[in-house]
Enzyme design. Structure first.
Site, short mmCIF file in Angstrom:
data_model
loop_
_atom_site.label_atom_id
_atom_site.label_comp_id
_atom_site.label_asym_id
_atom_site.label_seq_id
_atom_site.Cartn_x
_atom_site.Cartn_y
_atom_site.Cartn_z
N HIS A 33 -19.78 0.22 3.61
CA HIS A 33 -21.03 -0.51 4.18
C HIS A 33 -21.82 0.10 5.38
O HIS A 33 -22.92 0.01 5.61
CB HIS A 33 -20.75 -1.81 4.56
CG HIS A 33 -21.98 -2.94 4.59
ND1 HIS A 33 -23.14 -2.68 4.41
CD2 HIS A 33 -21.41 -4.46 4.15
CE1 HIS A 33 -23.66 -3.85 4.26
NE2 HIS A 33 -22.94 -4.64 4.02
N CYS A 34 -21.08 1.15 6.01
CA CYS A 34 -21.73 1.84 7.21
C CYS A 34 -22.86 2.76 6.91
O CYS A 34 -23.68 3.26 7.54
CB CYS A 34 -20.54 2.63 8.05
SG CYS A 34 -19.83 4.14 7.22
#
Length: 470
Positions: free
Chosen positions: A137-138
């Site tokens: 998700h980063c």
């Protein structure tokens, strides 16, 4: 070298603070036709990934976190570190496929390599195979992850439903290179002043929205079996609905597709709680609903552009239409109250705070018991046209959400061609009925559709001119 924003880095910090948290998001493509040869797939992916530099970069952290992490090229990058093969146990139906997906999503991505993986899954019936794309998700929000999946298909990215969504205007971004670079308090305060001036016209809404959002996070929800910390093991299930059916409901009641989706989710949770012997109460289902703030002319790269709202979904309401209208009015109130607009200026300010401080804050907040949010529900616009991979059509495209914020279930919705897919990830021990939960979502839309069609027939009958006597 490019630094991670505070938002991007926070996903890594949250994962570091909780050994059982795994913040990889997934997309599962079920594909018609024979499984491609390994060499053919490797060659094709190598060529297409050249257009996405982030997928060949790793995260490099600084000692004592004096500055934000940086994206750096992986000198040892090789695609074979990221493309894997696995077999789905016979008979290879959805139950076995979803169990394999849950097992693969439990594994954390290796920080020593670029933060993504692709799993080719053999053993499906009728000559089909599947591809599971995992991406941290980063690197991206859900929309950017789906865009990446489209970019590695045969036709390239093409159009998605995202291009038709009106996004809220963001306050001006900080100057390049300003994120977390200075420990000088004068620079820090000057940066926050610049952000506050840039967002003056949103100030009243933003302050009110931020206050409501913060109060919602600390206000405990009523105890129920759908809330609590989750261990490492996961379950996964999915279902698909017709977008035409969703649009029929929207037209009948003057609501949005997101309202319909949340109403269906509420119906599914209500049925699950009733089966477990709980009486649904009005404050059982506080839900974090990420909101797209990606404008249609936003750059094509991978990044994160979301805000959020925190509505109570009306799980206590037994009538499906009243439930739908309550959701519509609550989301309208939250959006007009500035709660989602609050995120952007707040994030802009954090970009001027020393990264060491923001990193420690994220870790502290992650370790604190989260008592408010019961589940997360994200709606992502997907490709309008059917994708192909090596000439093979993608029959189904399903979202696979991570579990976060100590919630026992998380729901993602993804539109694809003429369908709306719901993917639900749950705690293995607390949600043995995750398949029944997805069926409850499907039944929720069926109930609304039946009421909408009945309403339309009644309106048509009333508007039909009566025969005049000669």
């Amino acid at each position: 070298m490019e630094q991670l924003t505070t938002t991007e880095a926070s996903f890594l910090e949250a994962e570091d603070a909780d050994r059982q948290m795994n913040l990889a998001i997934g997309a599962l493509a079920v594909i018609d036709g024979p499984t491609p040869e390994r060499d053919d797939l490797i060659t094709t992916l190598s060529q297409r990934l050249a257009t996405i530099p982030r997928l060949t970069q790793v995260v490099r952290k600084h000692t004592l976190e004096v500055a934000a992490p940086e994206w750096v090229d992986d000198a040892n990058f090789h695609i074979t570190h990221h493309v894997h093969w696995a077999a789905v146990p016979p008979p290879g139906n959805d139950r076995e496929l979803f169990r394999a997906v849950a097992d693969l999503m439990e594994r954390r991505l290796d920080r020593d390599h670029p933060l993504w993986d692709c799993w080719v899954l053999d053993g499906l019936p009728d000559g089909r195979w599947a591809a599971l794309l995992k991406i941290h998700h980063c690197l991206a929000d859900g929309v950017a992850a789906v865009r990446m999946l489209a970019m590695i298909s045969d036709a390239g990215p093409g159009a998605t439903f995202a291009s038709e969504i009106h996004a809220i205007k963001e306050t001006p971004a900080p100057a390049p290179g300003s994120s977390g670079l200075s420990l000088n308090p004068l620079v820090w305060s000057k940066g926050m002043w610049r952000v506050s001036v840039a967002g003056t016209k949103f100030a009243s809404q933003t302050v009110r929205g931020a206050t409501e959002f913060a109060a919602g996070l600390v206000m405990p929800a009523a105890g129920s079996s759908v809330k609590g910390s989750a261990p490492a093991m996961r379950r996964y299930s999915a279902t698909r609905l017709s977008l035409n059916d969703v649009e029929t409901i929207c037209d009948a009641y003057g609501v949005t597709p997101n309202d319909v989706a949340l109403a269906a989710i509420t119906d599914g949770y209500r049925a699950a709680l009733t089966r477990r012997g709980h009486k649904p109460r009005r404050n059982y289902l506080r839900t974090l609903v990420p909101v797209l703030v990606r404008s249609p002319d936003a750059p094509e790269g991978l990044d994160i552009r979301v805000s959020a709202t925190l509505p109570y979904l009306p799980i206590e309401q037994s009538d499906p239409v009243k439930r739908l209208r309550l959701i519509h009015s609550r989301l309208n109130r939250l959006n007009s109250g500035g709660e989602r607009e609050a995120e952007s200026p707040i994030v802009r300010v954090t970009e001027h705070v020393p990264f060491m401080l923001s990193a420690w804050t994220v870790r502290l907040l992650t370790r604190l018991p989260q008592r408010s949010v019961v589940t997360l529900a994200t709606n992502m616009p997907g490709p309008r046209h059917r994708l192909q991979v090596l000439g093979r059509p993608v029959e189904r495209l399903l979202p696979v959400p991570p579990i976060a914020m100590h919630s026992r279930t998380v729901v993602n919705m993804l539109s694809y061609v003429d369908e709306l897919a719901f993917g639900i990830t749950g705690d293995y021990d607390a949600t043995p009925d995750v398949d029944e939960l997805t069926q409850g979502v499907k039944l929720g839309v069926a109930r609304l559709l039946a009421r909408a069609l009945s309403r339309n027939r009644s309106k048509a009958k009333r508007s039909r001119p009566s025969a005049s006597a000669n």
